[in-house]
Design an enzyme around this catalytic site. Structure first.
Site, PDB file in Angstrom:
ATOM      1  N   SER A   1      -6.358  27.604  38.263  1.00  0.00           N
ATOM      2  CA  SER A   1      -5.134  28.427  38.318  1.00  0.00           C
ATOM      3  C   SER A   1      -5.186  29.966  37.843  1.00  0.00           C
ATOM      4  O   SER A   1      -6.091  30.258  37.278  1.00  0.00           O
ATOM      5  CB  SER A   1      -4.386  27.718  36.966  1.00  0.00           C
ATOM      6  OG  SER A   1      -3.887  26.315  37.144  1.00  0.00           O
ATOM      7  N   GLU A  59      -2.591  19.539  35.033  1.00  0.00           N
ATOM      8  CA  GLU A  59      -3.177  18.639  36.189  1.00  0.00           C
ATOM      9  C   GLU A  59      -1.879  18.418  37.285  1.00  0.00           C
ATOM     10  O   GLU A  59      -1.787  17.257  37.572  1.00  0.00           O
ATOM     11  CB  GLU A  59      -3.815  17.382  35.657  1.00  0.00           C
ATOM     12  CG  GLU A  59      -4.688  17.438  34.658  1.00  0.00           C
ATOM     13  CD  GLU A  59      -6.005  17.959  35.290  1.00  0.00           C
ATOM     14  OE1 GLU A  59      -6.016  18.193  36.629  1.00  0.00           O
ATOM     15  OE2 GLU A  59      -6.919  18.248  34.682  1.00  0.00           O
TER      16      GLU A  59
END
Length: 380
Positions: A128, A363
């Protein structure tokens, strides 16, 4: 309350018993202190590694236990029932080892994998970015070819174990488009790599989550995993397994909240009866138990499909969606069972409710899970 588990072998039963023993001896006595003080439990991961609990689903040839994924997830659930932050970090460590195991060369595996699986090196997953979470193809952190390797510049975000991990499975851009992402195994002490202050999170306080900053950091060519442009394939291949890990963590968290609510309902009395004997509250506890059992069945079904070599991507998303929504509801209901006491930090259910929220987000948010599920239906 110990969950009665259906396990495939005597070895797997012994592993779960070992997990319970370690969790009760090492984690249970210190969890409240570290979560309240927001301090990292130094030495805990070394202990888990020495017990073999960081390598359960990995091949024996590399120092793993070679256990089915359904056993690994139940081990993770047991840890989460004592300490969710540690269970999340164990799941992330497994996720971080996957790129090297699945896409690394034999030479790379021999060089790094045994220490990673033995607990001597703790891993973190660095996909990310501040402006690229669910949309992984929008990564902007760049890796520019240089003599003998790559020069990496840019920022990463939401890294569990950030600043503490020994290695980072990093995904950075080497070209344009969705096929321009490449995976690297970056050492934690790489010059030019620095970390922001830990995020001030709602829960999971004992394990830091940070941003990372690469300032022309050099990474040698032998630390590239796979080939240039294979990064998203590598990242996505690990995410289904990672989602199952979070599902198991969510179930462990929900089970802990249920156990505490049931225990309190047996001790507390109103109108001359234990509150568990009042039908209204008894039915609430029954719904909580049904949610926990259903969520556990979902992640085990997906894990068994994975172990059998069947497609399990949709089932992983369903399990993650069902389990984390269940954890949020069950922990909230546990606070309700304890009433005013549940709203205080004197009881763990308050912490459980805060911790459950993040399971619906990382997730892949639960909105992303619905997108994955709907796309499989549309494809048919």
């Amino acid at each position: 309350m110990a969950v009665e588990r259906l396990l495939p072998t005597e070895e797997s039963r012994e592993l779960i018993e070992l997990t319970r023993a370690v969790a009760d001896k090492v984690l249970e006595p210190i969890v409240d202190r570290h979560e309240k003080s927001e301090t990292y439990p130094a030495g805990v991961f070394a202990t888990l590694g020495e017990a073999g609990l960081l390598s359960v689903p990995f091949p024996e040839e590399w120092g793993g236990a070679g256990q089915p994924y359904e056993v690994y997830l139940q081990m993770l659930e047991e840890i989460a029932a004592r300490w969710a932050a540690i269970a999340v970090a164990v799941s992330v460590h497994s996720l971080s080892c996957h790129p090297l195991l699945a896409f690394g060369t034999e030479q790379q595996k021999q060089k790094w994998l045994p220490e990673m699986l033995g607990g001597n090196m703790i891993g973190a997953y660095s996909l990310s970015e501040p402006q690229a979470g669910s949309d992984a193809a929008a990564l902007s952190c760049k890796a520019v070819p240089a003599e003998g390797g790559y020069r990496i510049s840019g920022a990463k975000a939401w890294i569990t174990h950030g600043g503490i991990a020994d290695f980072y499975s990093l995904f950075a851009r080497t070209n344009e488009g969705s096929k321009g992402i490449t995976c690297f195994l970056v050492a934690g002490d790489t010059p030019g790599l620095s970390f922001g202050k830990p995020e001030d999170k709602m829960g999971l306080h004992a394990v830091p989550t940070t941003s990372a900053h690469y300032d022309d950091a050099f990474v040698a060519s032998d630390r590239r995993i796979g080939v240039d442009g294979q990064g998203l394939q590598i990242a996505f291949s690990a995410l289904d397994s990672g989602r199952l890990g979070i599902a198991a963590v969510a179930v462990g968290l929900a089970q802990a909240a249920l156990d505490e609510a049931v225990s309190y309902a047996h001790e507390r009395s109103t109108f001359g009866r234990k509150i568990i004997d009042h039908q209204g509250l008894g039915f609430l506890l029954a719904d909580m138990a049904a949610a926990v059992d259903s969520a556990r069945a979902m992640y085990l079904d997906a894990a068994r499909r994975r172990d059998a070599g069947l497609s399990y991507s949709r089932q992983a998303s369903v399990a993650k969606l069902i389990a984390t929504d269940a954890a949020m509801k069950v922990t909230t209901d546990a606070v309700q069972v304890l009433g005013g006491y549940g709203y205080t930090r004197d009881f763990r259910v308050e912490r459980y409710m805060r911790e459950a929220k993040i399971t619906q987000i990382f997730e892949g948010t639960n909105q992303i899970q619905r997108l994955v599920i709907s796309r499989t239906l549309a494809a048919r």
